[in-house]
Write a protein that holds these residues in place. Structure first.
Motif, PDB file in Angstrom:
ATOM      1  N   ARG A 176       0.953  -1.530  -0.286  1.00 56.04           N
ATOM      2  CA  ARG A 176      -0.165  -0.105   0.056  1.00 56.04           C
ATOM      3  C   ARG A 176       1.478   1.191   0.469  1.00 56.04           C
ATOM      4  O   ARG A 176       2.022   1.197   0.417  1.00 56.04           O
ATOM      5  CB  ARG A 176      -1.161   0.020   1.323  1.00 56.04           C
ATOM      6  CG  ARG A 176      -1.957   1.297   1.317  1.00 56.04           C
ATOM      7  CD  ARG A 176      -2.696   0.966   2.477  1.00 56.04           C
ATOM      8  NE  ARG A 176      -1.633   0.710   3.316  1.00 56.04           N
ATOM      9  CZ  ARG A 176      -1.498   2.082   5.064  1.00 56.04           C
ATOM     10  NH1 ARG A 176      -1.450   3.163   4.330  1.00 56.04           N
ATOM     11  NH2 ARG A 176      -1.544   2.223   5.772  1.00 56.04           N
ATOM     12  N   ARG A 177       0.601   1.933  -0.789  1.00 52.08           N
ATOM     13  CA  ARG A 177       1.449   3.277  -1.228  1.00 52.08           C
ATOM     14  C   ARG A 177       1.107   4.422  -0.221  1.00 52.08           C
ATOM     15  O   ARG A 177      -0.059   4.642   0.178  1.00 52.08           O
ATOM     16  CB  ARG A 177       1.118   4.210  -2.168  1.00 52.08           C
ATOM     17  CG  ARG A 177       1.708   5.232  -2.523  1.00 52.08           C
ATOM     18  CD  ARG A 177       1.477   5.906  -3.821  1.00 52.08           C
ATOM     19  NE  ARG A 177      -0.025   6.952  -3.525  1.00 52.08           N
ATOM     20  CZ  ARG A 177      -0.181   7.684  -3.029  1.00 52.08           C
ATOM     21  NH1 ARG A 177       0.193   8.579  -2.468  1.00 52.08           N
ATOM     22  NH2 ARG A 177      -1.878   8.068  -3.595  1.00 52.08           N
ATOM     23  N   GLU A 178       1.577   5.161   0.780  1.00 49.89           N
ATOM     24  CA  GLU A 178       1.700   5.744   2.078  1.00 49.89           C
ATOM     25  C   GLU A 178       1.463   6.932   1.617  1.00 49.89           C
ATOM     26  O   GLU A 178       1.581   7.590   0.163  1.00 49.89           O
ATOM     27  CB  GLU A 178       3.103   5.741   2.510  1.00 49.89           C
ATOM     28  CG  GLU A 178       3.064   5.209   3.679  1.00 49.89           C
ATOM     29  CD  GLU A 178       4.692   5.102   4.407  1.00 49.89           C
ATOM     30  OE1 GLU A 178       4.712   6.471   4.323  1.00 49.89           O
ATOM     31  OE2 GLU A 178       5.197   4.458   4.788  1.00 49.89           O
ATOM     32  N   MET A 179       0.258   8.249   2.322  1.00 47.96           N
ATOM     33  CA  MET A 179      -0.166   9.250   2.210  1.00 47.96           C
ATOM     34  C   MET A 179       1.091  10.339   1.726  1.00 47.96           C
ATOM     35  O   MET A 179       1.114  10.348   2.706  1.00 47.96           O
ATOM     36  CB  MET A 179      -1.484   9.152   2.381  1.00 47.96           C
ATOM     37  CG  MET A 179      -2.290   8.514   2.811  1.00 47.96           C
ATOM     38  SD  MET A 179      -3.674   8.742   3.861  1.00 47.96           S
ATOM     39  CE  MET A 179      -4.492  10.747   2.860  1.00 47.96           C
ATOM     40  N   THR A 180       0.772  11.295   0.621  1.00 45.43           N
ATOM     41  CA  THR A 180       1.991  12.294   0.589  1.00 45.43           C
ATOM     42  C   THR A 180       0.769  12.917   1.690  1.00 45.43           C
ATOM     43  O   THR A 180       0.124  13.494   2.708  1.00 45.43           O
ATOM     44  CB  THR A 180       1.851  12.955  -0.148  1.00 45.43           C
ATOM     45  OG1 THR A 180       0.485  13.495  -0.572  1.00 45.43           O
ATOM     46  CG2 THR A 180       2.432  11.987  -1.783  1.00 45.43           C
ATOM     47  N   ARG A 181       1.985  14.610   2.008  1.00 44.39           N
ATOM     48  CA  ARG A 181       1.595  15.009   3.368  1.00 44.39           C
ATOM     49  C   ARG A 181       0.073  15.557   2.023  1.00 44.39           C
ATOM     50  O   ARG A 181      -0.495  16.590   3.445  1.00 44.39           O
ATOM     51  CB  ARG A 181       2.578  16.216   3.313  1.00 44.39           C
ATOM     52  CG  ARG A 181       1.927  17.612   4.174  1.00 44.39           C
ATOM     53  CD  ARG A 181       3.488  18.443   4.061  1.00 44.39           C
ATOM     54  NE  ARG A 181       3.405  19.421   5.224  1.00 44.39           N
ATOM     55  CZ  ARG A 181       2.839  20.788   4.564  1.00 44.39           C
ATOM     56  NH1 ARG A 181       1.612  20.743   2.971  1.00 44.39           N
ATOM     57  NH2 ARG A 181       2.916  21.835   5.271  1.00 44.39           N
ATOM     58  N   ALA A 182      -0.023  16.122   1.124  1.00 50.19           N
ATOM     59  CA  ALA A 182      -0.970  16.592   0.791  1.00 50.19           C
ATOM     60  C   ALA A 182      -2.202  15.943   0.921  1.00 50.19           C
ATOM     61  O   ALA A 182      -3.103  16.484   1.145  1.00 50.19           O
ATOM     62  CB  ALA A 182      -0.451  17.481  -0.657  1.00 50.19           C
ATOM     63  N   GLU A 183      -2.500  14.776   0.510  1.00 48.40           N
ATOM     64  CA  GLU A 183      -3.035  14.062   0.276  1.00 48.40           C
ATOM     65  C   GLU A 183      -3.656  13.587   1.921  1.00 48.40           C
ATOM     66  O   GLU A 183      -4.966  13.536   2.562  1.00 48.40           O
ATOM     67  CB  GLU A 183      -2.756  12.543   0.060  1.00 48.40           C
ATOM     68  CG  GLU A 183      -2.691  12.475  -1.050  1.00 48.40           C
ATOM     69  CD  GLU A 183      -2.254  10.965  -1.336  1.00 48.40           C
ATOM     70  OE1 GLU A 183      -2.050  10.586  -3.137  1.00 48.40           O
ATOM     71  OE2 GLU A 183      -1.621  10.369  -0.996  1.00 48.40           O
TER      72      GLU A 183
END
Length: 153
Positions: A21-28
């Motif tokens: 699972r891809r980690e969420m970015t700061r913006a997300e």
């Protein structure tokens, strides 16, 4: 209901255990926080008192039940991403915020003892859309390290 071994279910359903699972970015993460706040726009949320006057260790431990940070911590997705609690310091770390940005969002000096969720969401979006200016960077440096010390020999 018929029992099927996991291997059979994986083959039939096309499940792949090796997918990461891809980690969420700061913006997300910030966008999700704003969305959560927008879900109850008229909700009155608690603020934190005078964050700018607290030493860093005390400021990082500050929390208030029912704050904008508590709204974020109540979300299972953000907790799965690594949000560990609803303290000022954890919100700063997890959302990659400066003291100045978090001060704008949760300090009582901006809205009193409570802030509408809609206003907090707007503040999160402003943080998301802006880059800190020179004044904000200088103020953040002062909040973190305090006033300059004299080095008279």
């Amino acid at each position: 209901m018929k029992y099927e071994p996991r291997e059979r279910l994986q083959a039939v359903a096309g499940v792949h255990a090796d997918l990461q699972r891809r980690e969420m970015t700061r913006a997300e993460r910030l966008a999700r926080w704003a969305e959560l706040l927008d879900n109850t726009p008229d909700n009155r949320l608690s603020t934190l008192s005078e964050t700018e006057y607290q030493p860093a260790w005390a400021r990082d431990a500050m929390r208030s039940a029912g704050s904008p940070i508590t709204v974020a911590f109540g979300d299972a997705v953000l907790r799965a991403e690594g949000l560990q609690d609803d303290t000022y310091g954890e919100a700063k770390r997890f959302f990659e915020l400066t003291d100045w940005e978090l001060h704008q969002l949760v300090c009582s000096c901006h809205s009193g003892a409570t802030v509408r969720a809609e206003a907090a969401a707007r503040c999160v979006r402003e943080i998301l859309e802006s880059r800190p200016g020179l004044f904000a960077m200088l103020l953040n440096a002062l909040l973190i390290v305090g006033p300059p010390r004299s080095h008279i020999a």
